[in-house]
Design a protein around this motif. Structure first.
Motif, PDB file in Angstrom:
ATOM      1  N   GLU A   8       0.863  -1.229  -0.010  1.00 58.64           N
ATOM      2  CA  GLU A   8      -0.147   0.256  -0.058  1.00 58.64           C
ATOM      3  C   GLU A   8       0.773   1.234   0.106  1.00 58.64           C
ATOM      4  OE1 GLU A   8      -3.312   2.326   2.749  1.00 58.64           O
ATOM      5  OE2 GLU A   8      -2.652   0.335   3.183  1.00 58.64           O
ATOM      6  N   GLU A  12       1.241   4.002  -3.402  1.00 59.46           N
ATOM      7  CA  GLU A  12       1.266   5.447  -3.054  1.00 59.46           C
ATOM      8  C   GLU A  12       2.283   6.110  -3.561  1.00 59.46           C
ATOM      9  OE1 GLU A  12       0.113   8.524   0.663  1.00 59.46           O
ATOM     10  OE2 GLU A  12      -0.596   6.466   0.861  1.00 59.46           O
ATOM     11  N   ARG A 152       3.649  -3.275   7.736  1.00 58.58           N
ATOM     12  CA  ARG A 152       2.677  -2.886   6.543  1.00 58.58           C
ATOM     13  C   ARG A 152       3.642  -2.843   5.267  1.00 58.58           C
ATOM     14  NH1 ARG A 152       1.750   2.832   8.158  1.00 58.58           N
ATOM     15  NH2 ARG A 152       0.351   2.676   6.383  1.00 58.58           N
TER      16      ARG A 152
END
Length: 239
Positions: A8, A12, A152
């Motif tokens: 993620e 981005e 993450r």
């Protein structure tokens, strides 16, 4: 269940930096050894091509996904460390020795180790993902700080695993030269075995002599080094 690292953050950043005429190079950076009493602080920088990361086979039909090294068993860390170098687009290790940490403080030592890792990559990254709130790299590096990035971000998770496996191996080697300190088990962090060895035999050449643990060792307190406060900037918490 450990959180599986994804892309993620990387996607981005890729979208935000698109237009360079080539793929955006994103490096994930993570460190290990910041709060140890002995041994270096080690930093790994890792770069992926945003392809699916390797997955390990677990028990039965289960699989083990890449995540923060602290959430993996030692066996799974070792297994990932065996396959990640061949899968990553690039990776490199940097370190700062205990003497350097004593001289300049942890923040500057950490920055130097990270720069050594980043400069050893095959190509300089366009942006760096750091785990945590603090940008210890500063200019000229373009940095994105993310809390729990090691859980993450695939690139940071890969860096986390490679840094820890590398440092654990270094500390295990020190066990042979300095038996009794538990370096193979504690990796230089405080432990009852480590503390007893320090009380009885004092610090080794691999101990950080500016650390406050020496204040609690009357026999060895005279060895403590006091760092020049102007030698480093804005020290980070060890926690």
């Amino acid at each position: 269940m450990p959180r599986t690292a994804g892309y993620e953050i990387e996607r981005e950043l890729r979208d935000a930096l698109a237009g360079a005429g080539r793929p955006v190079r994103i490096a994930g950076v993570d460190e290990v050894g910041r709060g140890a009493w002995a041994g270096p602080v080690v930093v790994c920088a890792a770069v992926t091509d945003l392809s699916a990361p390797p997955v390990l086979r677990g028990r039965g039909d289960r699989t083990v996904a890449l995540t923060d090294s602290k959430l993996l068993t030692a066996a799974h860390r070792a297994a990932f460390a065996g396959v990640l170098p061949g899968w990553l687009a690039g990776h490199a290790i940097g370190a700062s020795a205990p003497q350097e940490i004593d001289e300049v403080g942890m923040t500057e030592a950490l920055r130097r180790a990270a720069v050594r890792a980043l400069e050893a990559l095959p190509h300089p990254p366009d942006v760096v993902i750091l785990d945590g709130k603090h940008d210890f790299l500063r200019r000229p590096w373009r940095v994105r700080c993310e809390v729990k990035a090691d859980q993450r971000s695939v690139t940071v998770a890969a860096a986390s695993v490679l840094a820890k496996v590398h440092r654990d191996a270094l500390m295990a080697d020190l066990e042979h030269a300095h038996p009794g300190y538990g370096f193979a088990d504690s990796a230089g962090y405080p432990s009852p075995v480590h503390q007893r060895a320090l009380e009885e035999s004092g610090p080794t050449p691999h101990h950080r002599l500016s650390w406050s643990y020496l204040d609690d060792l009357p026999r060895w307190r005279h060895l403590k080094k006091h760092r020049d406060p102007l030698a480093g900037e804005g020290q980070l918490s060890l926690l």
